[in-house]
Design an enzyme around this catalytic site. Structure first.
Site, PDB file in Angstrom:
ATOM      1  N   ASP A 141      -2.336   8.174   6.923  1.00  0.00           N
ATOM      2  CA  ASP A 141      -1.080   8.039   6.189  1.00  0.00           C
ATOM      3  C   ASP A 141      -0.268   9.324   6.306  1.00  0.00           C
ATOM      4  O   ASP A 141      -0.737  10.400   5.918  1.00  0.00           O
ATOM      5  CB  ASP A 141      -1.355   7.758   4.703  1.00  0.00           C
ATOM      6  CG  ASP A 141      -1.845   6.344   4.455  1.00  0.00           C
ATOM      7  OD1 ASP A 141      -1.792   5.523   5.387  1.00  0.00           O
ATOM      8  OD2 ASP A 141      -2.299   6.074   3.324  1.00  0.00           O
ATOM      9  N   ALA A 178      -9.785   0.444   5.288  1.00  0.00           N
ATOM     10  CA  ALA A 178     -10.494   1.636   4.841  1.00  0.00           C
ATOM     11  C   ALA A 178     -10.253   1.896   3.352  1.00  0.00           C
ATOM     12  O   ALA A 178     -11.174   2.276   2.619  1.00  0.00           O
ATOM     13  CB  ALA A 178     -10.063   2.844   5.673  1.00  0.00           C
ATOM     14  N   LEU A 230       1.088  -8.873  -9.497  1.00  0.00           N
ATOM     15  CA  LEU A 230       2.477  -8.877  -9.960  1.00  0.00           C
ATOM     16  C   LEU A 230       2.983  -7.475 -10.287  1.00  0.00           C
ATOM     17  O   LEU A 230       3.954  -7.326 -11.029  1.00  0.00           O
ATOM     18  CB  LEU A 230       2.597  -9.766 -11.204  1.00  0.00           C
ATOM     19  CG  LEU A 230       2.080 -11.200 -11.073  1.00  0.00           C
ATOM     20  CD1 LEU A 230       2.043 -11.880 -12.433  1.00  0.00           C
ATOM     21  CD2 LEU A 230       2.937 -11.994 -10.093  1.00  0.00           C
ATOM     22  N   ALA A 285       3.703  -4.344 -12.146  1.00  0.00           N
ATOM     23  CA  ALA A 285       3.674  -4.025 -13.577  1.00  0.00           C
ATOM     24  C   ALA A 285       3.434  -5.253 -14.445  1.00  0.00           C
ATOM     25  O   ALA A 285       3.147  -5.137 -15.640  1.00  0.00           O
ATOM     26  CB  ALA A 285       4.988  -3.369 -13.990  1.00  0.00           C
ATOM     27  N   ASP A 307      -4.608  -2.179  -2.494  1.00  0.00           N
ATOM     28  CA  ASP A 307      -5.921  -2.055  -1.860  1.00  0.00           C
ATOM     29  C   ASP A 307      -6.981  -1.653  -2.881  1.00  0.00           C
ATOM     30  O   ASP A 307      -8.138  -2.103  -2.792  1.00  0.00           O
ATOM     31  CB  ASP A 307      -5.862  -1.021  -0.736  1.00  0.00           C
ATOM     32  CG  ASP A 307      -4.908  -1.426   0.374  1.00  0.00           C
ATOM     33  OD1 ASP A 307      -4.758  -2.649   0.602  1.00  0.00           O
ATOM     34  OD2 ASP A 307      -4.313  -0.529   1.002  1.00  0.00           O
TER      35      ASP A 307
END
Length: 301
Positions: A15, A44, A221, A223, A253
């Site tokens: 990332d 991962a 969803l 929040a 994830d």
């Protein structure tokens, strides 16, 4: 028969994270923060989230022969994940370019790299690792023919197949029928349901997804928490925890990894969703993906 409770088959990405004031418009150049590199990738991430909760987890994926690949291997191993089937491919490790705005929301572009090498043939070579595992977890950052191949053969071997249909892509009816559960967010649900989900309540959205054939469905969803249902059962809504979002990267994830870990431990779907909501709430209050995931001891469980 697999020796792992949870086997995650999917992507591993480096990332590349930039904090920005706002998302740039067409033709606009903006300044961002210094670049931060962290381990990520849907597969991962989910493996790390499950591993930190104490599940016996194996991860099957591909990385490049580079520093990013070693970073990913180290992060997985530190979470207790078996990396014996983390293959080194002839392509660079995948990258995800992540733009994070002050409200914690993110925009992500993925360069697949070594994830392209996740072929059915490669998975057949390590079938003993995944066939018969309690839970086999799949996402869609790897080739879709590989997802279909593994889902089919894992189901035949007696595994429960969890498919996180992200990023959004069409799945064959045969694959949808094996999902237990199919896990999506609202935008992914809108993509999968014929005609979209505009105007639908979360319960109606869940029913529309069940009509596609999966054995069970979970819709996250944000929040608003999550809704879930099993075929022939009622739709149940689980509220979200009230937290101040810092970075939503990888929160979905975290949810999926926690869900898989609890299901593998024998929890019912409602109990697994409850824990997954708690784990995702912790994750959004911290920066990064894998680094934000809680250990089970942090949850007081």
């Amino acid at each position: 028969m697999s020796e792992s409770d949870v086997v995650v088959i999917g992507s591993a990405n480096a990332d590349l994270i930039l904090e920005i004031d706002h998302r740039p418009r067409g033709g606009e150049t903006i300044l961002g923060s210094d670049l931060v590199v962290m381990p990520g990738g849907k597969g991962a991430n989910q493996a790390v989230a499950a591993g930190r909760l104490g599940a016996g987890v194996a991860f099957i994926g591909c990385v490049g022969p580079d520093a990013y690949g070693q970073m990913l291997r180290t992060s997985l191993a530190e979470a207790g994940v078996d990396t014996g089937r983390l293959h080194v491919a002839d392509l660079p490790s995948a990258n995800a370019i992540i733009l994070v705005t002050p409200d914690g929301e993110n925009s992500i572009i993925v360069s697949p790299g070594a994830n392209r090498r996740m072929t059915p043939e490669l998975l057949d070579g390590c079938r003993a690792t995944w066939a018969g595992a309690a839970i086999v977890v799949l996402q869609l950052e790897i080739p879709l023919d590989t997802v279909a191949h593994v889902a089919t053969h894992a189901h035949r071997a007696g595994s429960r197949v969890l498919v996180n249909a992200a990023p959004a892509a069409m799945l064959d009816d045969e694959v949808l029928a094996l999902c237990d559960p199919l896990v999506v967010n609202e935008s992914e649900a809108d993509f999968l349901v014929p005609g979209g989900t505009t105007g639908m309540s979360p319960a109606e959205m869940t029913d529309a997804l069940l009509a596609l054939g999966p054995l069970s469905v979970v819709v996250t969803l944000g929040a608003g928490g999550a809704v879930h249902a099993e075929r022939g059962g009622d739709v149940v809504r689980t509220p979200a925890h009230r937290v101040q979002a810092v970075d939503t990267t990888g929160a979905g994830d975290a949810f999926v990894g926690a869900l898989a870990a609890e299901l593998a431990a024998g929890a019912d779907l409602a109990g697994a969703v409850t824990l997954a909501n708690e784990v995702a709430a912790v994750a959004v209050g911290r920066r990064g993906a894998q680094a934000s995931y809680p250990w089970r001891a942090e949850l007081g469980r």
